[in-house]
Motif scaffolding. Structure first.
Motif, PDB file in Angstrom:
ATOM      1  N   LYS A 221     -85.655  37.704 -33.590  1.00 20.09           N
ATOM      2  CA  LYS A 221     -85.984  37.376 -32.198  1.00 20.09           C
ATOM      3  C   LYS A 221     -85.028  36.308 -31.658  1.00 20.09           C
ATOM      4  N   ARG A 222     -84.737  35.301 -32.454  1.00 18.72           N
ATOM      5  CA  ARG A 222     -83.819  34.243 -32.040  1.00 18.72           C
ATOM      6  C   ARG A 222     -82.425  34.798 -31.775  1.00 18.72           C
ATOM      7  N   ARG A 223     -81.918  35.634 -32.691  1.00 12.39           N
ATOM      8  CA  ARG A 223     -80.573  36.193 -32.532  1.00 12.39           C
ATOM      9  C   ARG A 223     -80.483  37.116 -31.324  1.00 12.39           C
ATOM     10  N   VAL A 224     -81.507  37.953 -31.121  1.00 12.52           N
ATOM     11  CA  VAL A 224     -81.509  38.859 -29.965  1.00 12.52           C
ATOM     12  C   VAL A 224     -81.593  38.056 -28.672  1.00 12.52           C
ATOM     13  N   THR A 225     -82.443  37.039 -28.647  1.00 11.59           N
ATOM     14  CA  THR A 225     -82.580  36.199 -27.458  1.00 11.59           C
ATOM     15  C   THR A 225     -81.260  35.494 -27.150  1.00 11.59           C
ATOM     16  N   GLU A 226     -80.606  34.970 -28.186  1.00 12.50           N
ATOM     17  CA  GLU A 226     -79.311  34.316 -27.978  1.00 12.50           C
ATOM     18  C   GLU A 226     -78.294  35.291 -27.398  1.00 12.50           C
ATOM     19  N   PHE A 227     -78.294  36.535 -27.875  1.00  7.03           N
ATOM     20  CA  PHE A 227     -77.375  37.539 -27.347  1.00  7.03           C
ATOM     21  C   PHE A 227     -77.692  37.852 -25.882  1.00  7.03           C
ATOM     22  N   PHE A 228     -78.967  38.121 -25.587  1.00  5.52           N
ATOM     23  CA  PHE A 228     -79.331  38.484 -24.218  1.00  5.52           C
ATOM     24  C   PHE A 228     -79.084  37.334 -23.250  1.00  5.52           C
ATOM     25  N   ASP A 229     -79.166  36.113 -23.717  1.00  4.85           N
ATOM     26  CA  ASP A 229     -78.889  34.965 -22.852  1.00  4.85           C
ATOM     27  C   ASP A 229     -77.416  34.906 -22.423  1.00  4.85           C
ATOM     28  N   THR A 230     -76.536  35.625 -23.117  1.00  6.83           N
ATOM     29  CA  THR A 230     -75.119  35.626 -22.745  1.00  6.83           C
ATOM     30  C   THR A 230     -74.778  36.703 -21.717  1.00  6.83           C
ATOM     31  N   LEU A 231     -75.681  37.616 -21.424  1.00  8.66           N
ATOM     32  CA  LEU A 231     -75.385  38.730 -20.515  1.00  8.66           C
ATOM     33  C   LEU A 231     -75.423  38.292 -19.057  1.00  8.66           C
ATOM     34  N   THR A 232     -74.585  38.946 -18.274  1.00  6.50           N
ATOM     35  CA  THR A 232     -74.631  38.746 -16.829  1.00  6.50           C
ATOM     36  C   THR A 232     -75.778  39.580 -16.265  1.00  6.50           C
ATOM     37  N   ALA A 233     -76.110  39.354 -15.014  1.00  2.02           N
ATOM     38  CA  ALA A 233     -77.178  40.124 -14.365  1.00  2.02           C
ATOM     39  C   ALA A 233     -76.852  41.614 -14.371  1.00  2.02           C
ATOM     40  N   GLU A 234     -75.589  41.951 -14.144  1.00  2.00           N
ATOM     41  CA  GLU A 234     -75.180  43.364 -14.131  1.00  2.00           C
ATOM     42  C   GLU A 234     -75.298  43.987 -15.526  1.00  2.00           C
ATOM     43  N   GLU A 235     -74.928  43.232 -16.529  1.00  2.00           N
ATOM     44  CA  GLU A 235     -75.063  43.738 -17.904  1.00  2.00           C
ATOM     45  C   GLU A 235     -76.534  43.939 -18.266  1.00  2.00           C
ATOM     46  N   GLU A 236     -77.388  43.031 -17.821  1.00  2.00           N
ATOM     47  CA  GLU A 236     -78.827  43.198 -18.058  1.00  2.00           C
ATOM     48  C   GLU A 236     -79.343  44.459 -17.377  1.00  2.00           C
ATOM     49  N   GLN A 237     -78.894  44.713 -16.141  1.00  2.00           N
ATOM     50  CA  GLN A 237     -79.309  45.927 -15.429  1.00  2.00           C
ATOM     51  C   GLN A 237     -78.853  47.165 -16.180  1.00  2.00           C
ATOM     52  N   GLN A 238     -77.615  47.156 -16.663  1.00  2.00           N
ATOM     53  CA  GLN A 238     -77.108  48.305 -17.407  1.00  2.00           C
ATOM     54  C   GLN A 238     -77.912  48.519 -18.677  1.00  2.00           C
ATOM     55  N   PHE A 239     -78.187  47.451 -19.373  1.00  2.00           N
ATOM     56  CA  PHE A 239     -78.978  47.575 -20.599  1.00  2.00           C
ATOM     57  C   PHE A 239     -80.373  48.117 -20.289  1.00  2.00           C
ATOM     58  N   ASP A 240     -81.008  47.601 -19.239  1.00  2.00           N
ATOM     59  CA  ASP A 240     -82.333  48.093 -18.837  1.00  2.00           C
ATOM     60  C   ASP A 240     -82.283  49.589 -18.516  1.00  2.00           C
ATOM     61  N   ALA A 241     -81.217  50.026 -17.841  1.00  2.00           N
ATOM     62  CA  ALA A 241     -81.082  51.448 -17.510  1.00  2.00           C
ATOM     63  C   ALA A 241     -80.963  52.282 -18.781  1.00  2.00           C
ATOM     64  N   TRP A 242     -80.199  51.788 -19.744  1.00  2.00           N
ATOM     65  CA  TRP A 242     -80.073  52.503 -21.011  1.00  2.00           C
ATOM     66  C   TRP A 242     -81.406  52.578 -21.745  1.00  2.00           C
ATOM     67  N   MET A 243     -82.158  51.503 -21.716  1.00  3.60           N
ATOM     68  CA  MET A 243     -83.371  51.403 -22.527  1.00  3.60           C
ATOM     69  C   MET A 243     -84.585  52.091 -21.902  1.00  3.60           C
ATOM     70  N   GLU A 244     -84.554  52.401 -20.633  1.00  5.25           N
ATOM     71  CA  GLU A 244     -85.739  52.964 -19.982  1.00  5.25           C
ATOM     72  C   GLU A 244     -86.231  54.197 -20.745  1.00  5.25           C
ATOM     73  N   GLY A 245     -87.365  54.032 -21.392  1.00  2.89           N
ATOM     74  CA  GLY A 245     -87.980  55.127 -22.130  1.00  2.89           C
ATOM     75  C   GLY A 245     -87.328  55.428 -23.465  1.00  2.89           C
ATOM     76  N   SER A 246     -86.369  54.619 -23.891  1.00  2.71           N
ATOM     77  CA  SER A 246     -85.670  54.885 -25.142  1.00  2.71           C
ATOM     78  C   SER A 246     -85.980  53.806 -26.168  1.00  2.71           C
ATOM     79  N   SER A 247     -85.791  54.174 -27.400  1.00  2.00           N
ATOM     80  CA  SER A 247     -85.909  53.223 -28.510  1.00  2.00           C
ATOM     81  C   SER A 247     -84.535  52.635 -28.792  1.00  2.00           C
TER      82      SER A 247
END
Length: 105
Positions: free
Chosen positions: A71-97
């Protein structure tokens, strides 16, 4: 391997407690499987964490320590993303594992 839910102890062999219950039959002896430390019957099967090989309760994929580290490592990684990168990741993850990540477009 076993785990006591009450005292948190891991052990290889539970204790068998023999007792009598006069409300049922004063001559009968009963046996109960209990924790060898606290002598309570709140025991479950245990496993070993596949990441660190430490004993853990059956159920979670990783032990608590390894889950917190992940959880710490994933949180540290996600804290480095820009808003656009977060949106892209959310689009990829929608309904996916996360295990389906290889198929992300």
């Amino acid at each position: 391997m076993y785990y006591c839910e009450l005292c948190g102890t891991f052990f290889d062999k539970p204790h068998i407690r023999t007792y009598q219950d006069p409300t049922v039959d004063p001559r009968a002896e009963f046996q109960e499987v209990v924790c060898p430390v606290c002598l309570e019957p709140h025991i479950e099967e245990a496993a070993f964490c596949p990441a660190c090989d430490q004993p853990m309760p059956v159920g979670p994929v990783l032990c608590e320590s390894c889950r917190m580290s992940l959880k710490r490592r994933v949180t540290e990684f996600f804290d480095t993303l820009t808003a656009e990168e977060e949106q892209q990741f959310d689009a990829w993850m929608e309904g996916s594992s996360i295990t389906e990540r290889r198929a992300f477009p």
